[in-house]
Design a protein around this motif. Sequence first.
Motif, short mmCIF file in Angstrom:
data_model
loop_
_atom_site.label_atom_id
_atom_site.label_comp_id
_atom_site.label_asym_id
_atom_site.label_seq_id
_atom_site.Cartn_x
_atom_site.Cartn_y
_atom_site.Cartn_z
N LEU A 38 0.84 -1.20 0.00
CA LEU A 38 0.00 0.00 0.00
C LEU A 38 0.88 1.25 0.00
CD1 LEU A 38 -2.77 -0.98 2.57
CD2 LEU A 38 -2.84 -1.14 0.08
N SER A 39 0.35 2.34 -0.54
CA SER A 39 1.11 3.59 -0.64
C SER A 39 1.39 4.22 0.72
CB SER A 39 0.36 4.58 -1.53
OG SER A 39 -0.92 4.86 -0.99
N SER A 40 0.57 3.91 1.72
CA SER A 40 0.76 4.38 3.09
C SER A 40 0.52 3.22 4.04
CB SER A 40 -0.23 5.50 3.43
OG SER A 40 -0.01 6.62 2.61
N ALA A 41 1.30 3.19 5.10
CA ALA A 41 1.13 2.12 6.08
C ALA A 41 -0.18 2.30 6.84
CB ALA A 41 2.29 2.11 7.07
N VAL A 42 -0.83 1.21 7.14
CA VAL A 42 -2.05 1.20 7.93
C VAL A 42 -1.65 1.03 9.39
CG1 VAL A 42 -4.20 -0.04 8.36
CG2 VAL A 42 -3.39 0.27 6.02
N GLY B 126 7.50 -1.80 8.20
CA GLY B 126 6.81 -0.53 8.26
C GLY B 126 5.82 -0.32 7.12
N ASN B 127 5.70 -1.30 6.23
CA ASN B 127 4.76 -1.23 5.11
C ASN B 127 3.60 -2.18 5.34
OD1 ASN B 127 6.32 0.57 3.45
ND2 ASN B 127 7.69 -1.15 3.06
N THR B 128 2.45 -1.86 4.74
CA THR B 128 1.30 -2.75 4.77
C THR B 128 1.22 -3.43 3.41
OG1 THR B 128 0.19 -1.27 6.31
CG2 THR B 128 -1.18 -2.90 5.16
N VAL B 129 1.13 -4.77 3.43
CA VAL B 129 1.17 -5.56 2.20
C VAL B 129 -0.11 -6.38 2.05
CG1 VAL B 129 2.44 -7.31 0.90
CG2 VAL B 129 3.68 -5.69 2.34
N VAL B 130 -0.74 -6.30 0.88
CA VAL B 130 -1.90 -7.10 0.53
C VAL B 130 -1.39 -8.24 -0.35
CG1 VAL B 130 -4.06 -7.14 -0.78
CG2 VAL B 130 -3.50 -5.16 0.64
N THR B 131 -1.66 -9.50 0.05
CA THR B 131 -1.17 -10.65 -0.70
C THR B 131 -2.33 -11.55 -1.10
OG1 THR B 131 0.90 -10.60 0.53
CG2 THR B 131 0.40 -12.63 -0.67
N PHE B 132 -2.42 -11.83 -2.39
CA PHE B 132 -3.45 -12.71 -2.94
C PHE B 132 -2.97 -14.16 -2.94
CE2 PHE B 132 -4.32 -8.58 -4.73
CZ PHE B 132 -5.69 -8.48 -4.61
#
Length: 93
Positions: free
Chosen positions: A29-33, A69-75
């Motif tokens: 994601l462009s910004s961390a959640v 420090g990043n939020t990652v969406v994984t399919f």
Amino acid sequence: AGSIEAPKLAFSPMVDVFSTNGSTTAFTLSSAVPTGWNVILVFRNGLFLEQKANSPSGTDEYTVTQSGGNTVVTFGSAPANVDKVCAYFFTNG
């Protein structure tokens, strides 16, 4: 007394549109959640997808993790290169 002031509710709604290529399964994601704000709504070609705690299956399920420090969406499998994938989420304002 007892009122909630706007600065205490500082958050920003965000939307990311991912570029899919048929082989990538993880998208940052462009910004961390913020920790504990793990509600991220993901849509593929306009259809709402199901968030799983772990082991997503196919392109209709995903997980959300924090990494460096990043939020990652994984399919579970890579969306096709013609798929439009959008993620809606909140971040600290």
